[in-house]
Design an enzyme around this catalytic site. Structure first.
Site, mmCIF file in Angstrom:
data_model
loop_
_atom_site.group_PDB
_atom_site.id
_atom_site.type_symbol
_atom_site.label_atom_id
_atom_site.label_comp_id
_atom_site.label_asym_id
_atom_site.label_seq_id
_atom_site.Cartn_x
_atom_site.Cartn_y
_atom_site.Cartn_z
ATOM 1 N N LYS A 117 0.840 -1.295 -0.006
ATOM 2 C CA LYS A 117 -0.086 -0.089 -0.053
ATOM 3 C C LYS A 117 0.912 1.254 -0.087
ATOM 4 C CE LYS A 117 -1.629 1.517 3.954
ATOM 5 N NZ LYS A 117 -1.276 2.909 4.368
ATOM 6 N N ASN A 118 2.139 1.220 0.819
ATOM 7 C CA ASN A 118 2.843 2.454 0.992
ATOM 8 C C ASN A 118 3.810 2.612 -0.163
ATOM 9 O OD1 ASN A 118 1.237 3.200 3.252
ATOM 10 N ND2 ASN A 118 2.859 2.554 4.576
ATOM 11 N N CYS A 139 -4.195 12.224 13.164
ATOM 12 C CA CYS A 139 -5.040 11.205 13.128
ATOM 13 C C CYS A 139 -4.688 10.472 14.520
ATOM 14 C CB CYS A 139 -4.586 10.115 12.087
ATOM 15 S SG CYS A 139 -2.803 9.806 12.120
ATOM 16 N N ARG A 199 0.605 14.232 12.866
ATOM 17 C CA ARG A 199 1.045 14.211 11.352
ATOM 18 C C ARG A 199 1.096 15.575 10.723
ATOM 19 N NH1 ARG A 199 -0.521 8.910 10.307
ATOM 20 N NH2 ARG A 199 1.052 8.785 8.760
ATOM 21 N N ASP A 239 5.388 0.465 11.959
ATOM 22 C CA ASP A 239 3.986 -0.107 11.406
ATOM 23 C C ASP A 239 4.198 -1.535 12.020
ATOM 24 O OD1 ASP A 239 3.944 1.562 8.162
ATOM 25 O OD2 ASP A 239 3.562 2.263 10.586
ATOM 26 N N ARG A 273 -8.307 -0.465 5.349
ATOM 27 C CA ARG A 273 -7.449 0.508 4.683
ATOM 28 C C ARG A 273 -6.082 0.123 4.272
ATOM 29 N NH1 ARG A 273 -6.522 6.115 8.031
ATOM 30 N NH2 ARG A 273 -5.209 5.952 6.226
HETATM 31 C C1 EPZ Z 1 4.630 6.781 6.147
HETATM 32 O O1 EPZ Z 1 4.182 8.019 7.113
HETATM 33 C C2 EPZ Z 1 3.782 5.716 6.284
HETATM 34 N N1 EPZ Z 1 2.746 5.996 5.355
HETATM 35 C C3 EPZ Z 1 3.319 5.115 7.615
HETATM 36 O O2 EPZ Z 1 2.546 4.084 7.501
HETATM 37 C C4 EPZ Z 1 4.367 4.937 8.237
HETATM 38 O O3 EPZ Z 1 4.167 4.658 9.758
HETATM 39 C C5 EPZ Z 1 5.434 6.264 8.466
HETATM 40 O O4 EPZ Z 1 5.776 6.495 7.064
HETATM 41 C C6 EPZ Z 1 6.701 6.002 9.316
HETATM 42 O O5 EPZ Z 1 7.448 4.874 8.701
HETATM 43 C C7 EPZ Z 1 2.915 5.912 4.034
HETATM 44 O O6 EPZ Z 1 3.871 5.717 3.507
HETATM 45 C C8 EPZ Z 1 1.744 6.365 3.175
HETATM 46 P P1 EPZ Z 1 6.740 10.191 8.273
HETATM 47 P P2 EPZ Z 1 4.634 9.359 6.848
HETATM 48 O O7 EPZ Z 1 6.657 11.549 7.593
HETATM 49 O O8 EPZ Z 1 5.397 9.415 5.853
HETATM 50 C C9 EPZ Z 1 6.845 13.615 11.691
HETATM 51 C C10 EPZ Z 1 0.648 2.614 7.820
HETATM 52 O O9 EPZ Z 1 0.318 2.261 8.717
HETATM 53 N N2 EPZ Z 1 6.756 14.565 10.311
HETATM 54 O O10 EPZ Z 1 8.230 9.345 7.975
HETATM 55 O O11 EPZ Z 1 3.360 10.362 7.108
HETATM 56 C C11 EPZ Z 1 5.627 12.692 12.061
HETATM 57 O O12 EPZ Z 1 4.667 13.308 12.614
HETATM 58 C C12 EPZ Z 1 1.114 3.989 7.780
HETATM 59 O O13 EPZ Z 1 0.740 2.248 6.586
HETATM 60 C C13 EPZ Z 1 6.749 15.879 10.854
HETATM 61 O O14 EPZ Z 1 7.070 16.214 11.928
HETATM 62 O O15 EPZ Z 1 5.613 9.331 8.071
HETATM 63 C C14 EPZ Z 1 6.037 11.639 12.510
HETATM 64 O O16 EPZ Z 1 6.285 11.705 13.897
HETATM 65 C C15 EPZ Z 1 0.804 4.742 9.189
HETATM 66 N N3 EPZ Z 1 6.646 16.760 9.771
HETATM 67 C C16 EPZ Z 1 7.746 11.302 11.916
HETATM 68 O O17 EPZ Z 1 7.802 12.582 11.441
HETATM 69 C C17 EPZ Z 1 6.521 16.336 8.538
HETATM 70 O O18 EPZ Z 1 6.290 17.195 7.695
HETATM 71 C C18 EPZ Z 1 7.844 10.474 10.805
HETATM 72 O O19 EPZ Z 1 6.926 10.562 9.804
HETATM 73 C C19 EPZ Z 1 6.553 15.174 8.471
HETATM 74 C C20 EPZ Z 1 6.512 14.204 9.361
#
Ligand code: EPZ
Length: 417
Positions: free
Chosen positions: A22-23, A116, A121, A305, A397
């Site tokens: 999915k990702n 969420c 996020r 995850d 999802r």
């Molecule tokens: C991706 O989310 C995945 N989703 C998530 O999977 C996964 O948990 C996550 O990466 C971490 O591996 C997809 O790929 C669609 P991040 P993403 O940006 O990109 C903070 C699932 O279950 N952050 O790597 O949104 C954020 O809050 C989902 O399939 C900022 O502060 O995660 C988090 O604490 C859930 N500012 C950390 O960084 C930003 O602009 C890592 O988030 C972006 C992120």
């Protein structure tokens, strides 16, 4: 709303096939916006988040033809370079269209994702990266509006924290920028590499995807391509935990063991018998499990995850395990529900202390976020008696036919509407 009714106690035997990731499918679909030519994607999992992204592409004016796991996207003309709130509110990953829309049309209007279950996020890192490439970004009325009237230009982007979709967003913007871009402190997740493979097939010039530093040489335009999405390592990892917990003998096919090294190592250390069956399968035979500490980290560390699923497994392991979540600020919702089933867990900030082994009893529980729900399914598989899991749309999802896959491996699980 659908529910799962699960009778615990069955060992998982036989085979389970892994779906496409999915990702990886989500950024791949967003990448289709970068060209007016048709892009054919194979092995797209039929899950809710994918349908949301397909609706989003439709909204921008793209034509989306779906035949099972094959999706043909033709973004001939971008009529509306925007992602409306009613679509984004159900899927934060909609921010993945921000970079492609600005790169293709010079503007984008994307609803802020909103928080969420697992945390706030934000997308501030995505925005800051696009501004470095020359986009002017404003935020108002819950929307992010980006304009780049004279196009994007290459720059050096250094993320001050690793972000998976942030890396993907700016990568998709950089491929059409004028000049070269360097992305430092980039996410190394396999899904980033898969996206780069697709973009290269479309004519992009990218080096270093999968490492912390990605170099992009901007090109004038991209063309159509055909690409098969990589296997879903989180789905495969979920089934590995299931096999280890139920003491069964399960073959997980169509996966990429290389992407699961951290989980495999932890489960083997805990006593599960896991072997690779080349070229693309893992065999897991459960046994008595011992508690083993775990801390989530960005790839190639232990995936956040898979944290909830691992916690379920540790409720069945002898001893005390310390599970530390370093990526998200609120990703222990599953712990409360597991405790209702009899687990002995204490939450201390970012750390969960699990005392096993505890016998779990079937209970009515509620799913909260995608992976928390998966951990409840795993717990229900080993619990004594019947578990009813409500709001399984959270599971839908990100898992394709999970109840069918588990049932054909011997689990007693039914979906009731
Ligand atoms: C991706 O989310 C995945 N989703 C998530 O999977 C996964 O948990 C996550 O990466 C971490 O591996 C997809 O790929 C669609 P991040 P993403 O940006 O990109 C903070 C699932 O279950 N952050 O790597 O949104 C954020 O809050 C989902 O399939 C900022 O502060 O995660 C988090 O604490 C859930 N500012 C950390 O960084 C930003 O602009 C890592 O988030 C972006 C992120």
């Amino acid at each position: 709303m659908d529910k799962f009714v699960i009778q615990g106690g069955a060992r998982l035997e036989g085979q389970i096939a892994t779906s496409g990731a999915k990702n990886s499918a989500l950024p791949a679909l967003a990448a289709c916006l970068l060209t007016e030519e048709p892009v054919k994607l194979m092995r797209i999992p039929r899950v809710r988040d994918i349908r949301t992204m397909e609706k989003l592409l439709n909204h921008t004016g793209a034509q989306v033809d779906i035949q099972g796991g094959q999706v043909l996207v033709t973004s001939g003309r971008v009529a509306r370079p925007e992602a409306p709130y009613d679509l984004v509110k159900t899927m934060r990953a909609s921010s993945l269209v921000l970079g492609p829309l600005v790169a293709r049309t010079g503007r984008a209007r994307v609803s802020m994702p909103g928080g969420c279950a697992i945390g706030s996020r934000p997308i501030n890192l995505h925005v800051a990266a696009l501004e470095l490439l020359g986009a002017q970004v404003t935020q108002s009325h819950g929307y992010v509006e980006a304009v780049a009237p004279d196009g994007l230009r290459g720059a050096t982007v250094t993320f001050d924290r690793i972000t998976v979709t942030g890396t993907e967003d700016v990568l998709m913007a950089a491929v059409l920028a004028r000049g070269d871009t360097i992305i430092e402190n980039a996410a190394r997740e396999p899904e980033v590499g898969d996206l780069a493979d697709l973009l290269a097939k479309m004519g992009a010039k990218i080096e270093g995807a999968g490492s912390s530093t990605i170099r992009v040489q901007g090109v004038g335009r991209l063309h159509g391509a055909t690409h098969t999405i990589i296997a879903d390592r989180i789905e495969a990892g979920t089934f590995l935990c299931a096999g280890a917990m139920t003491g069964g003998d399960l073959l997980i096919t169509g996966c990429i063991p290389e992407h699961l090294r951290a989980l495999i190592g932890k489960l083997q250390h805990a006593g599960a018998d896991i072997s690779e069956e080349p070229p693309d399968a893992l065999r897991v035979r459960g046994g008595k499990l011992r508690a083993v500490d775990m801390t989530t980290e960005e790839y190639p560390g232990f995936a956040t995850d898979l944290q909830a699923q691992y916690m379920s497994a540790m409720t069945q392991a002898e001893g005390i395990s310390f599970i530390t979540e370093t990526i998200f600020e609120n990703r222990f919702m599953h712990a409360q529900e597991l405790m209702r089933m009899g687990a002995n867990i204490r939450i201390e900030g970012r750390q969960a202390v699990v005392a096993g082994r505890t016998e779990l009893t079937g209970s009515p529980v509620i799913a909260s976020d995608l992976r928390a729900s998966a951990s409840l399914v795993l717990a229900a598989l080993v619990a004594r008696g019947e578990t009813v899991i409500d709001r399984v749309y959270h599971i839908d999802r990100g898992y394709e036919k999970i109840e069918t896959k588990l049932a054909q491996a011997g689990a007693s699980i039914q979906r009731v509407t």
